[in-house]
Design a protein around this motif. Structure first.
Motif, PDB file in Angstrom:
ATOM      1  N   VAL A   1       0.911  -1.278  -0.231  1.00  0.00           N
ATOM      2  CA  VAL A   1      -0.015  -0.146   0.067  1.00  0.00           C
ATOM      3  C   VAL A   1       0.797   1.384   0.035  1.00  0.00           C
ATOM      4  CG1 VAL A   1      -1.782   1.358   1.265  1.00  0.00           C
ATOM      5  CG2 VAL A   1      -1.960  -1.104   1.231  1.00  0.00           C
ATOM      6  N   TRP A   2       1.905   1.123   0.869  1.00  0.00           N
ATOM      7  CA  TRP A   2       2.658   2.455   0.983  1.00  0.00           C
ATOM      8  C   TRP A   2       3.503   2.603  -0.245  1.00  0.00           C
ATOM      9  CZ3 TRP A   2       3.718   6.997   2.674  1.00  0.00           C
ATOM     10  CH2 TRP A   2       5.051   7.246   2.444  1.00  0.00           C
ATOM     11  N   GLU A   3       3.870   1.590  -0.906  1.00  0.00           N
ATOM     12  CA  GLU A   3       4.648   1.511  -2.172  1.00  0.00           C
ATOM     13  C   GLU A   3       3.727   2.406  -3.329  1.00  0.00           C
ATOM     14  OE1 GLU A   3       8.608  -0.405  -3.274  1.00  0.00           O
ATOM     15  OE2 GLU A   3       8.194   1.372  -1.965  1.00  0.00           O
ATOM     16  N   ALA A   4       2.696   1.774  -3.512  1.00  0.00           N
ATOM     17  CA  ALA A   4       1.741   2.331  -4.452  1.00  0.00           C
ATOM     18  C   ALA A   4       1.481   3.896  -3.962  1.00  0.00           C
ATOM     19  CB  ALA A   4       0.338   1.592  -4.465  1.00  0.00           C
ATOM     20  N   LEU A   5       1.153   4.014  -2.658  1.00  0.00           N
ATOM     21  CA  LEU A   5       0.629   5.443  -2.516  1.00  0.00           C
ATOM     22  C   LEU A   5       1.920   6.379  -2.735  1.00  0.00           C
ATOM     23  CD1 LEU A   5      -1.134   7.077  -0.929  1.00  0.00           C
ATOM     24  CD2 LEU A   5      -0.196   6.510   1.398  1.00  0.00           C
ATOM     25  N   THR A   6       3.225   6.106  -2.453  1.00  0.00           N
ATOM     26  CA  THR A   6       4.348   6.817  -2.836  1.00  0.00           C
ATOM     27  C   THR A   6       4.368   7.348  -4.347  1.00  0.00           C
ATOM     28  OG1 THR A   6       5.835   5.130  -2.999  1.00  0.00           O
ATOM     29  CG2 THR A   6       5.877   6.022  -0.956  1.00  0.00           C
ATOM     30  N   VAL A   7       4.043   6.221  -5.342  1.00  0.00           N
ATOM     31  CA  VAL A   7       3.817   6.510  -6.793  1.00  0.00           C
ATOM     32  C   VAL A   7       2.822   7.698  -6.791  1.00  0.00           C
ATOM     33  CG1 VAL A   7       3.417   5.578  -8.991  1.00  0.00           C
ATOM     34  CG2 VAL A   7       4.814   4.285  -7.236  1.00  0.00           C
ATOM     35  N   ILE A   8       1.529   7.447  -6.278  1.00  0.00           N
ATOM     36  CA  ILE A   8       0.573   8.533  -6.676  1.00  0.00           C
ATOM     37  C   ILE A   8       0.818   9.762  -6.069  1.00  0.00           C
ATOM     38  CG2 ILE A   8      -1.880   8.630  -5.786  1.00  0.00           C
ATOM     39  CD1 ILE A   8      -2.300   5.800  -5.536  1.00  0.00           C
ATOM     40  N   LEU A   9       1.296   9.863  -4.643  1.00  0.00           N
ATOM     41  CA  LEU A   9       1.870  11.171  -4.335  1.00  0.00           C
ATOM     42  C   LEU A   9       2.850  11.873  -5.076  1.00  0.00           C
ATOM     43  CD1 LEU A   9       1.979  10.058  -0.439  1.00  0.00           C
ATOM     44  CD2 LEU A   9       0.293  11.575  -1.673  1.00  0.00           C
ATOM     45  N   GLN A  10       3.812  10.835  -5.663  1.00  0.00           N
ATOM     46  CA  GLN A  10       4.809  11.726  -6.321  1.00  0.00           C
ATOM     47  C   GLN A  10       4.199  12.214  -7.652  1.00  0.00           C
ATOM     48  OE1 GLN A  10       7.861  12.381  -5.637  1.00  0.00           O
ATOM     49  NE2 GLN A  10       9.364  11.073  -7.225  1.00  0.00           N
ATOM     50  N   VAL A  11       3.430  11.489  -8.337  1.00  0.00           N
ATOM     51  CA  VAL A  11       2.874  11.881  -9.775  1.00  0.00           C
ATOM     52  C   VAL A  11       1.939  13.125  -9.339  1.00  0.00           C
ATOM     53  CG1 VAL A  11       1.295  11.213 -11.529  1.00  0.00           C
ATOM     54  CG2 VAL A  11       3.144   9.544 -10.697  1.00  0.00           C
ATOM     55  N   SER A  12       1.048  13.039  -8.402  1.00  0.00           N
ATOM     56  CA  SER A  12       0.068  13.930  -8.104  1.00  0.00           C
ATOM     57  C   SER A  12       0.588  15.355  -7.796  1.00  0.00           C
ATOM     58  CB  SER A  12      -0.825  13.629  -7.013  1.00  0.00           C
ATOM     59  OG  SER A  12      -1.661  12.563  -7.342  1.00  0.00           O
TER      60      SER A  12
ATOM     61  N   PHE B   1       3.939  16.413  -8.478  1.00  0.00           N
ATOM     62  CA  PHE B   1       4.707  16.879  -9.560  1.00  0.00           C
ATOM     63  C   PHE B   1       3.488  17.507 -10.500  1.00  0.00           C
ATOM     64  CE2 PHE B   1       6.295  16.633 -14.104  1.00  0.00           C
ATOM     65  CZ  PHE B   1       7.363  17.077 -13.564  1.00  0.00           C
ATOM     66  N   LYS B   2       2.351  17.042 -10.635  1.00  0.00           N
ATOM     67  CA  LYS B   2       1.375  17.933 -11.667  1.00  0.00           C
ATOM     68  C   LYS B   2       0.964  18.986 -11.083  1.00  0.00           C
ATOM     69  CE  LYS B   2      -0.300  13.515 -14.156  1.00  0.00           C
ATOM     70  NZ  LYS B   2      -1.337  12.631 -14.182  1.00  0.00           N
ATOM     71  N   VAL B   3       0.566  19.044  -9.620  1.00  0.00           N
ATOM     72  CA  VAL B   3       0.035  20.313  -9.138  1.00  0.00           C
ATOM     73  C   VAL B   3       1.135  21.258  -9.331  1.00  0.00           C
ATOM     74  CG1 VAL B   3      -0.610  21.179  -6.908  1.00  0.00           C
ATOM     75  CG2 VAL B   3      -1.509  18.941  -7.829  1.00  0.00           C
ATOM     76  N   THR B   4       2.496  20.959  -8.967  1.00  0.00           N
ATOM     77  CA  THR B   4       3.458  22.054  -8.905  1.00  0.00           C
ATOM     78  C   THR B   4       3.889  22.398 -10.020  1.00  0.00           C
ATOM     79  OG1 THR B   4       4.857  20.239  -8.796  1.00  0.00           O
ATOM     80  CG2 THR B   4       4.363  21.245  -6.844  1.00  0.00           C
ATOM     81  N   LYS B   5       3.749  21.732 -11.296  1.00  0.00           N
ATOM     82  CA  LYS B   5       3.902  22.199 -12.801  1.00  0.00           C
ATOM     83  C   LYS B   5       3.236  23.145 -12.992  1.00  0.00           C
ATOM     84  CE  LYS B   5       5.643  20.171 -16.864  1.00  0.00           C
ATOM     85  NZ  LYS B   5       5.968  18.903 -17.650  1.00  0.00           N
ATOM     86  N   ARG B   6       1.835  23.145 -12.636  1.00  0.00           N
ATOM     87  CA  ARG B   6       0.886  24.328 -12.970  1.00  0.00           C
ATOM     88  C   ARG B   6       1.297  25.557 -12.628  1.00  0.00           C
ATOM     89  NH1 ARG B   6      -4.629  20.992 -11.075  1.00  0.00           N
ATOM     90  NH2 ARG B   6      -4.436  19.048 -12.566  1.00  0.00           N
ATOM     91  N   THR B   7       1.936  25.783 -11.508  1.00  0.00           N
ATOM     92  CA  THR B   7       2.291  26.970 -10.921  1.00  0.00           C
ATOM     93  C   THR B   7       3.715  27.180 -11.205  1.00  0.00           C
ATOM     94  OG1 THR B   7       2.845  25.921  -8.892  1.00  0.00           O
ATOM     95  CG2 THR B   7       0.478  26.743  -9.153  1.00  0.00           C
ATOM     96  N   GLY B   8       4.373  26.298 -11.837  1.00  0.00           N
ATOM     97  CA  GLY B   8       5.730  26.679 -12.186  1.00  0.00           C
ATOM     98  C   GLY B   8       6.347  25.268 -12.465  1.00  0.00           C
ATOM     99  N   GLU B   9       7.807  25.216 -11.838  1.00  0.00           N
ATOM    100  CA  GLU B   9       8.277  24.085 -12.117  1.00  0.00           C
ATOM    101  C   GLU B   9       7.974  22.906 -11.225  1.00  0.00           C
ATOM    102  OE1 GLU B   9      13.254  22.421 -12.014  1.00  0.00           O
ATOM    103  OE2 GLU B   9      12.804  24.455 -11.457  1.00  0.00           O
ATOM    104  N   GLY B  10       7.991  21.639 -11.928  1.00  0.00           N
ATOM    105  CA  GLY B  10       7.381  20.490 -11.093  1.00  0.00           C
ATOM    106  C   GLY B  10       8.345  20.034 -10.175  1.00  0.00           C
ATOM    107  N   LYS B  11       7.877  19.654  -8.996  1.00  0.00           N
ATOM    108  CA  LYS B  11       8.618  19.389  -7.992  1.00  0.00           C
ATOM    109  C   LYS B  11       8.357  18.136  -7.580  1.00  0.00           C
ATOM    110  CE  LYS B  11       9.113  24.024  -6.069  1.00  0.00           C
ATOM    111  NZ  LYS B  11       8.968  24.814  -4.792  1.00  0.00           N
TER     112      LYS B  11
END
Length: 344
Positions: A278-289, A291-301
């Protein structure tokens, strides 16, 4: 069942013999199958954007999941028949595991054909897995109409009615993808998966012993046999790995864990023993999400150096064997916690 004090060599043998026999045969089979995989040129294609230390693993045979399933699934069926526990539950769980393994094999085969780390499209993979999951859940509703709620320790029951079915489909798809994410280091998915299967087999066996109306021994034997298969695979998959299980083994692993939990109505047990996945999958979801959110306001983090989390630890300075060892320890502790919770 050890915590409950219900120690019987006959009961213990119902889990140990299937597990040990399947582990032994898988170890022996590896000496025959791995050279054959090399002849077929099934060398793994390594992601160029992954940890640079992994590039040396390129060419290591993959699709090793085929000899795990080819031995452990018939092994579970044979041992359940020997013990007089064979029923449609173990047959359905075996077919679901095989179906998920076949989807994984198709993905592995396409990766080898294309000589890239991209197999069949994510949509196609999800569609095939969903078809198998829906078929299994349709059988579950027909064979076990009494499962309309989710049971927890301390006799807490959450009634869901027909909502149990979409939850079951989600569990099958989510667990299989989570174990797939975890398959990224030598021995990681195989070892943590084997521990989780052992934990689930004990939980299922305990449920059957504590309630004479529950006929779950066959599913406990199934989980023990699969655990043995993945344990035997570790003999060839520990660092440095001689073979990888590929999606063939990792998708089947998740499917088998979820199938065991659904048939035995031990979804809470799956959540506890499978918390690593569960944690392994959650880290992937959090990482992608993120990155997408921060990319909208500037450089993806990024939240992590790399996802899944085991790669983050690697890039943080951990040795591969240290990461795997830590995951094994956590997996073992989670299994112990689940067995203790069952006694509430």
């Amino acid at each position: 069942w050890l915590i409950a004090g219900k120690i019987s060599w006959f009961y213990i043998s119902e889990l140990l013999l299937p597990m040990l026999s399947c582990a032994t045969v898988v170890v022996i089979a590896g000496y025959l199958v791995i050279p054959w995989l090399r002849i077929l040129k099934t060398g793994q294609v390594i992601r160029e954007d992954g940890p640079q230390a992994h590039l040396k693993k390129g060419g290591t045979p993959t699709m090793g999941g085929i000899f795990i399933l080819a031995i452990a699934l018939p092994g579970g069926l044979i041992w359940s028949y020997i013990y007089g526990e064979f029923n449609q539950d173990i047959l359905a769980a075996s077919l679901l595991t095989l179906a998920f393994g076949l989807v994984g094999w198709l993905d592995d085969w396409q990766i080898l054909q294309k000589k890239s780390n991209k197999g069949i499209s994510p949509k196609a993979k999800l569609a095939l897995l969903t078809v198998a999951a829906v078929c299994f859940c349709g059988w579950l509703a027909w064979a076990h109409p009494e499962i309309t709620s989710v049971r927890f320790p301390a006799n807490f029951v959450l009634p869901l009615g027909l909502l149990v079915l979409p939850l079951a489909i989600f569990a099958l798809l989510g667990t299989s993808n989570a174990t797939n994410f975890t398959d990224g280091l030598d021995g990681l998915a195989g070892g943590t998966g084997a521990v989780a299967l052992i934990g689930m087999s004990i939980l299922v066996f305990n449920s059957s012993l504590n309630d004479a109306q529950l006929d779950l021994q066959a599913i406990a034997i199934f989980a023990a046999a699969l655990a043995g298969g993945y344990l035997g695979f570790l003999y060839h998959n520990h660092n440095p790995a001689q073979v990888f299980m590929g999606d063939t083994g990792s998708l089947a692993l998740g499917g088998s864990l979820a199938a065991v939990a659904l048939i035995s109505n031990l979804m809470w047990g799956l959540l506890v023993v499978g918390l690593i996945f569960v944690w392994e999958a959650l880290t992937v979801i959090l990482q992608v999400s993120y990155f997408k959110v921060t990319k909208r306001t500037g450089e993806g983090k990024r939240l992590f150096r790399m996802a899944p989390f085991h790669h983050h630890l690697e890039l943080s300075g951990w040795q591969e064997t240290q990461v795997v060892g830590a995951f094994y320890l956590v997996g073992f502790l989670l299994a112990v916690v689940a067995i203790a919770l069952q006694q509430l």
